[in-house]
Design a protein around this motif. Sequence first.
Motif, PDB file in Angstrom:
ATOM      1  N   ALA A 135     -32.705   1.761  22.625  1.00  0.00           N
ATOM      2  CA  ALA A 135     -33.679   3.113  23.001  1.00  0.00           C
ATOM      3  C   ALA A 135     -35.246   2.998  21.891  1.00  0.00           C
ATOM      4  O   ALA A 135     -35.547   2.811  22.691  1.00  0.00           O
ATOM      5  N   THR A 136     -35.148   1.990  21.243  1.00  0.00           N
ATOM      6  CA  THR A 136     -36.290   2.065  20.050  1.00  0.00           C
ATOM      7  C   THR A 136     -37.119   1.196  21.084  1.00  0.00           C
ATOM      8  O   THR A 136     -38.039   0.809  21.607  1.00  0.00           O
ATOM      9  N   ASN A 137     -36.333   0.194  21.677  1.00  0.00           N
ATOM     10  CA  ASN A 137     -37.087  -1.012  22.504  1.00  0.00           C
ATOM     11  C   ASN A 137     -37.938   0.053  23.909  1.00  0.00           C
ATOM     12  O   ASN A 137     -38.890  -0.664  24.721  1.00  0.00           O
ATOM     13  N   ALA A 138     -37.508   0.700  24.495  1.00  0.00           N
ATOM     14  CA  ALA A 138     -37.180   1.545  25.681  1.00  0.00           C
ATOM     15  C   ALA A 138     -38.768   2.479  25.247  1.00  0.00           C
ATOM     16  O   ALA A 138     -39.583   2.304  25.995  1.00  0.00           O
ATOM     17  N   ASN A 139     -39.208   2.847  23.820  1.00  0.00           N
ATOM     18  CA  ASN A 139     -39.685   3.412  23.494  1.00  0.00           C
ATOM     19  C   ASN A 139     -41.077   3.288  22.692  1.00  0.00           C
ATOM     20  O   ASN A 139     -42.475   3.295  23.825  1.00  0.00           O
ATOM     21  N   ALA A 140     -40.686   1.494  22.867  1.00  0.00           N
ATOM     22  CA  ALA A 140     -41.979   0.597  22.403  1.00  0.00           C
ATOM     23  C   ALA A 140     -42.918   0.369  24.095  1.00  0.00           C
ATOM     24  O   ALA A 140     -44.426   0.454  24.216  1.00  0.00           O
ATOM     25  N   ALA A 141     -41.856   0.369  25.657  1.00  0.00           N
ATOM     26  CA  ALA A 141     -42.324  -0.277  26.660  1.00  0.00           C
ATOM     27  C   ALA A 141     -42.889   1.412  26.682  1.00  0.00           C
ATOM     28  O   ALA A 141     -43.908   1.029  27.324  1.00  0.00           O
TER      29      ALA A 141
END
Length: 266
Positions: free
Chosen positions: A248-254
């Motif tokens: 989730a946090t990787n997707a948000n950062a991207a």
Amino acid sequence: MNFIDTHTHLDGEEFLDDLLEVVARAREAGVSRVFVPAIHLPSVTTVLDVCRRFPGFAYPMIGLHPEEVRADWSAVLGEMKTMLNNDSGQFIAIGEVGLDFYWSREYQNEQLAAFEEQVKWSIETRLPLMIHCRKAQNEMVNLLKPYRDELPGGVFHCFTGNEQEAAELLQFDRFVLGIGGVLTFKKSHLPEVLPAAVPLDRVVLETDSPYMAPVPMRGKRNESAYVKYVLEKMAESYGVEPEAIAQATNANAARIFPKAFISADC
């Protein structure tokens, strides 16, 4: 499992003696990228230097930190703007910018003016904002509201507030909350606030290293490898597996920092 530290001062003098080891430990822990904000004019150069040493891993921002704002803020921002215009392809965000009235309001008007100018940079360049706010949320929200529909997005860095404060920030729908070591502190209310008020698609992980190391490293120099402790506590708070937090946090950062995912060049 890989994850991202969206806020680390890797160019700081605290890392001069063992920077290679710090980066190696971060990678070993699972950190795939780190985002490095500037805080004043000299740090723009040190941030770029560090990021060039670690292409595809460290990504630079440009901005004037509110605690660094003085009477000469306009001249400083003029020089930064020239650097931004000349090297706009390198920077992934405008940061670290914002308001800080914790210690003093001596330069309150200057901080407000400098912050607003850099908000305009974000709109002009379509680069997201990395926003620092301490004892100034009302002023920050009031300043941002007129630009809400124009802003490309960003991070409210180092969120430590309550449910009401989270809701006020999340009204800026292209922004997320940066969650760091405070989540792990014994007296923190974030483990209750986050699952109650903040959807998983509105958070990113950060360390703010070398500051605010999470438990069990509290009191030591913080570093990006320790973001794993924040991730684990966040998973516990939301009642999900750590892998779900990483995804989730990787997707948000991207979504917030697309330039850090387009090219491996800094």
